[in-house]
Design a protein around this motif. Structure first.
Motif, PDB file in Angstrom:
ATOM      1  N   MET A  56       0.858  -1.189   0.000  1.00 41.47           N
ATOM      2  CA  MET A  56       0.000   0.000   0.000  1.00 41.47           C
ATOM      3  C   MET A  56       0.887   1.229   0.000  1.00 41.47           C
ATOM      4  O   MET A  56       2.012   1.195   0.493  1.00 41.47           O
ATOM      5  CB  MET A  56      -0.899   0.025   1.238  1.00 41.47           C
ATOM      6  N   PRO A  57       0.402   2.344  -0.547  1.00 41.66           N
ATOM      7  CA  PRO A  57       1.189   3.584  -0.487  1.00 41.66           C
ATOM      8  C   PRO A  57       1.286   4.074   0.952  1.00 41.66           C
ATOM      9  O   PRO A  57       0.434   3.771   1.790  1.00 41.66           O
ATOM     10  CB  PRO A  57       0.377   4.549  -1.361  1.00 41.66           C
ATOM     11  N   GLY A  58       2.343   4.830   1.239  1.00 45.24           N
ATOM     12  CA  GLY A  58       2.504   5.342   2.597  1.00 45.24           C
ATOM     13  C   GLY A  58       2.955   4.236   3.530  1.00 45.24           C
ATOM     14  O   GLY A  58       3.924   3.522   3.264  1.00 45.24           O
ATOM     15  N   ILE A  59       2.259   4.068   4.641  1.00 44.32           N
ATOM     16  CA  ILE A  59       2.572   3.009   5.593  1.00 44.32           C
ATOM     17  C   ILE A  59       2.068   1.681   5.034  1.00 44.32           C
ATOM     18  O   ILE A  59       0.861   1.476   4.889  1.00 44.32           O
ATOM     19  CB  ILE A  59       1.917   3.284   6.955  1.00 44.32           C
ATOM     20  N   ASP A  60       2.978   0.767   4.694  1.00 45.57           N
ATOM     21  CA  ASP A  60       2.538  -0.511   4.140  1.00 45.57           C
ATOM     22  C   ASP A  60       2.111  -1.456   5.264  1.00 45.57           C
ATOM     23  O   ASP A  60       2.217  -1.149   6.455  1.00 45.57           O
ATOM     24  CB  ASP A  60       3.616  -1.140   3.261  1.00 45.57           C
ATOM     25  N   GLY A  61       1.597  -2.616   4.866  1.00 41.57           N
ATOM     26  CA  GLY A  61       1.037  -3.535   5.850  1.00 41.57           C
ATOM     27  C   GLY A  61       2.048  -4.067   6.847  1.00 41.57           C
ATOM     28  O   GLY A  61       1.749  -4.202   8.037  1.00 41.57           O
ATOM     29  N   VAL A  62       3.250  -4.382   6.386  1.00 39.89           N
ATOM     30  CA  VAL A  62       4.275  -4.906   7.290  1.00 39.89           C
ATOM     31  C   VAL A  62       4.671  -3.844   8.315  1.00 39.89           C
ATOM     32  O   VAL A  62       4.817  -4.129   9.504  1.00 39.89           O
ATOM     33  CB  VAL A  62       5.504  -5.394   6.495  1.00 39.89           C
ATOM     34  N   THR A  63       4.835  -2.603   7.868  1.00 41.00           N
ATOM     35  CA  THR A  63       5.189  -1.518   8.783  1.00 41.00           C
ATOM     36  C   THR A  63       4.092  -1.295   9.811  1.00 41.00           C
ATOM     37  O   THR A  63       4.375  -1.114  11.010  1.00 41.00           O
ATOM     38  CB  THR A  63       5.445  -0.223   7.999  1.00 41.00           C
ATOM     39  N   LEU A  64       2.846  -1.315   9.372  1.00 41.13           N
ATOM     40  CA  LEU A  64       1.737  -1.139  10.306  1.00 41.13           C
ATOM     41  C   LEU A  64       1.706  -2.268  11.324  1.00 41.13           C
ATOM     42  O   LEU A  64       1.540  -2.040  12.530  1.00 41.13           O
ATOM     43  CB  LEU A  64       0.413  -1.071   9.543  1.00 41.13           C
ATOM     44  N   ARG A  66       4.178  -4.037  12.342  1.00 39.86           N
ATOM     45  CA  ARG A  66       5.312  -3.868  13.248  1.00 39.86           C
ATOM     46  C   ARG A  66       4.971  -2.854  14.346  1.00 39.86           C
ATOM     47  O   ARG A  66       5.334  -3.032  15.504  1.00 39.86           O
ATOM     48  CB  ARG A  66       6.545  -3.418  12.458  1.00 39.86           C
ATOM     49  N   ARG A  67       4.263  -1.807  13.985  1.00 38.04           N
ATOM     50  CA  ARG A  67       3.895  -0.795  14.976  1.00 38.04           C
ATOM     51  C   ARG A  67       2.827  -1.296  15.950  1.00 38.04           C
ATOM     52  O   ARG A  67       2.698  -0.751  17.048  1.00 38.04           O
ATOM     53  CB  ARG A  67       3.416   0.468  14.263  1.00 38.04           C
ATOM     54  N   LEU A  68       2.096  -2.323  15.548  1.00 40.03           N
ATOM     55  CA  LEU A  68       1.076  -2.882  16.426  1.00 40.03           C
ATOM     56  C   LEU A  68       1.596  -4.049  17.253  1.00 40.03           C
ATOM     57  O   LEU A  68       0.882  -4.543  18.128  1.00 40.03           O
ATOM     58  CB  LEU A  68      -0.121  -3.357  15.593  1.00 40.03           C
ATOM     59  N   ALA A  69       2.811  -4.491  16.983  1.00 42.98           N
ATOM     60  CA  ALA A  69       3.365  -5.637  17.702  1.00 42.98           C
ATOM     61  C   ALA A  69       3.396  -5.349  19.205  1.00 42.98           C
ATOM     62  O   ALA A  69       3.748  -4.264  19.640  1.00 42.98           O
ATOM     63  CB  ALA A  69       4.771  -5.942  17.194  1.00 42.98           C
ATOM     64  N   TYR A  82       0.792 -11.672  -2.699  1.00 47.03           N
ATOM     65  CA  TYR A  82       2.195 -12.073  -2.775  1.00 47.03           C
ATOM     66  C   TYR A  82       2.570 -13.009  -1.630  1.00 47.03           C
ATOM     67  O   TYR A  82       2.218 -12.770  -0.477  1.00 47.03           O
ATOM     68  CB  TYR A  82       3.097 -10.835  -2.738  1.00 47.03           C
ATOM     69  N   GLU A  83       3.320 -14.051  -1.949  1.00 52.70           N
ATOM     70  CA  GLU A  83       3.748 -15.019  -0.951  1.00 52.70           C
ATOM     71  C   GLU A  83       5.019 -14.588  -0.218  1.00 52.70           C
ATOM     72  O   GLU A  83       5.344 -15.113   0.841  1.00 52.70           O
ATOM     73  CB  GLU A  83       4.000 -16.380  -1.606  1.00 52.70           C
ATOM     74  N   ALA A  84       5.741 -13.624  -0.770  1.00 50.24           N
ATOM     75  CA  ALA A  84       7.105 -13.351  -0.322  1.00 50.24           C
ATOM     76  C   ALA A  84       7.213 -12.881   1.123  1.00 50.24           C
ATOM     77  O   ALA A  84       8.264 -13.036   1.744  1.00 50.24           O
ATOM     78  CB  ALA A  84       7.741 -12.290  -1.235  1.00 50.24           C
ATOM     79  N   HIS A  85       6.155 -12.307   1.663  1.00 50.65           N
ATOM     80  CA  HIS A  85       6.255 -11.718   2.999  1.00 50.65           C
ATOM     81  C   HIS A  85       5.702 -12.620   4.103  1.00 50.65           C
ATOM     82  O   HIS A  85       5.545 -12.172   5.238  1.00 50.65           O
ATOM     83  CB  HIS A  85       5.511 -10.383   3.031  1.00 50.65           C
ATOM     84  N   ALA A  86       5.406 -13.858   3.790  1.00 48.07           N
ATOM     85  CA  ALA A  86       4.763 -14.733   4.769  1.00 48.07           C
ATOM     86  C   ALA A  86       5.606 -14.923   6.022  1.00 48.07           C
ATOM     87  O   ALA A  86       5.097 -14.854   7.150  1.00 48.07           O
ATOM     88  CB  ALA A  86       4.442 -16.087   4.133  1.00 48.07           C
ATOM     89  N   LEU A  87       6.900 -15.172   5.858  1.00 47.12           N
ATOM     90  CA  LEU A  87       7.755 -15.386   7.021  1.00 47.12           C
ATOM     91  C   LEU A  87       7.784 -14.149   7.912  1.00 47.12           C
ATOM     92  O   LEU A  87       7.642 -14.247   9.134  1.00 47.12           O
ATOM     93  CB  LEU A  87       9.177 -15.742   6.573  1.00 47.12           C
ATOM     94  N   LYS A  88       7.949 -12.982   7.313  1.00 47.37           N
ATOM     95  CA  LYS A  88       7.959 -11.742   8.083  1.00 47.37           C
ATOM     96  C   LYS A  88       6.630 -11.542   8.806  1.00 47.37           C
ATOM     97  O   LYS A  88       6.606 -11.096   9.964  1.00 47.37           O
ATOM     98  CB  LYS A  88       8.245 -10.558   7.161  1.00 47.37           C
ATOM     99  N   ALA A  89       5.541 -11.893   8.151  1.00 42.01           N
ATOM    100  CA  ALA A  89       4.219 -11.738   8.766  1.00 42.01           C
ATOM    101  C   ALA A  89       4.103 -12.544  10.048  1.00 42.01           C
ATOM    102  O   ALA A  89       3.629 -12.047  11.079  1.00 42.01           O
ATOM    103  CB  ALA A  89       3.132 -12.160   7.771  1.00 42.01           C
ATOM    104  N   PHE A  90       4.551 -13.778  10.023  1.00 42.94           N
ATOM    105  CA  PHE A  90       4.441 -14.623  11.217  1.00 42.94           C
ATOM    106  C   PHE A  90       5.453 -14.218  12.282  1.00 42.94           C
ATOM    107  O   PHE A  90       5.196 -14.370  13.477  1.00 42.94           O
ATOM    108  CB  PHE A  90       4.572 -16.088  10.839  1.00 42.94           C
ATOM    109  N   GLU A  91       6.592 -13.669  11.863  1.00 46.58           N
ATOM    110  CA  GLU A  91       7.541 -13.132  12.841  1.00 46.58           C
ATOM    111  C   GLU A  91       6.921 -11.964  13.607  1.00 46.58           C
ATOM    112  O   GLU A  91       7.249 -11.728  14.778  1.00 46.58           O
ATOM    113  CB  GLU A  91       8.819 -12.676  12.133  1.00 46.58           C
ATOM    114  N   LEU A  92       6.032 -11.238  12.952  1.00 43.59           N
ATOM    115  CA  LEU A  92       5.366 -10.109  13.581  1.00 43.59           C
ATOM    116  C   LEU A  92       4.130 -10.520  14.370  1.00 43.59           C
ATOM    117  O   LEU A  92       3.436  -9.676  14.922  1.00 43.59           O
ATOM    118  CB  LEU A  92       4.968  -9.074  12.513  1.00 43.59           C
TER     119      LEU A  92
END
Length: 234
Positions: A56-64, A66-69, A82-92
């Motif tokens: 997404m433009p601006g604050i993307d989903g991973v950044t958001l 991370r701020r909610l962690a 996209y499949e590429a961010h799955a590992l990062k998603a579960f780390e968060l």
């Protein structure tokens, strides 16, 4: 369970809303097109869960995310092409990672998983700020913050154990935590509980006396009435 949809594609938001309409025990808290709007709306909308796109433009989903962690609410389910961010998603700490087009049964399964996690966590959770210290990602509880100072492109968090640099603007933080931060000046926010009193200088400037620090940030004329009112109300 209150669900907030966050996706920059109108058709994707509409599809998710339609799928949620087929799921029991779900209330749509809202539908927003970017992460910054979602962050600013959390206290107002009070969602239990975000269905969150990543690109997404601006604050993307991973950044958001991370701020909610560290929060028990809202939980996060990523919905992305996209499949590429799955590992990062579960780390968060994401509940699930759904690939578009999202299927109804897959969504129902993820919602049930989110509901179980919410049932196992307290309703209230401490707010955390996330930033960098000597190149490493760290976090600090908002109730440990003494004040927040804007300096160039970063915000410096003064807290009980030192300093932390974060990338959110003061405006973003003010919108995200309207009941937990008060503005003293265009470059300064403080938790209301830190305010002890005021100090008026000979030149007419007014400084804040803060609990836990010798720092005395200036209060602008624009913000002084709100600060005085807060001190009067205790």
């Amino acid at each position: 369970m209150r669900v907030l949809i966050v996706d920059d594609e109108p058709l994707a938001r509409a599809r998710l809303a339609a799928l949620l309409g087929e799921c029991d025990g779900v209330e749509i808290a809202g539908s927003l097109d970017d992460g910054e709007a979602a962050l600013a709306s959390l206290d107002t909308l009070q969602p239990d869960l975000l269905l969150l796109d990543i690109n997404m433009p601006g604050i993307d989903g991973v950044t958001l995310a991370r701020r909610l962690a560290g929060r028990s609410r809202p939980q996060v389910i990523f919905c992305t092409a996209y499949e590429a961010h799955a590992l990062k998603a579960f780390e968060l700490g994401a509940v699930d990672y759904l690939l578009k087009p999202v299927r109804l049964e897959r969504l129902r399964d993820a919602l049930q998983r989110a509901q179980r996690r919410l049932a196992d966590t307290p309703l209230e959770s401490a707010a955390w700020l996330h930033g960098r210290l000597r190149g490493e990602q760290v976090r600090i509880a908002l109730d440990e913050v003494l004040c927040l100072l804007a300096e160039e492109k970063y915000v410096v968090v003064q807290h009980r154990r030192g300093e932390l640099l974060i990338e959110e603007s003061l405006r973003q933080l003010e919108d995200a935590y309207p009941d937990q931060l008060i503005r003293l000046h265009r470059n300064c926010l403080v938790p209301p509980a830190r305010l002890l009193g005021l100090k008026t200088l000979a030149d007419g400037r007014v400084l804040a006396r803060l609990d836990g620090t010798e720092l005395n940030p200036e209060i602008s004329r624009r913000n002084l009435p709100a600060v005085r009112k807060l001190l009067r109300l205790g």
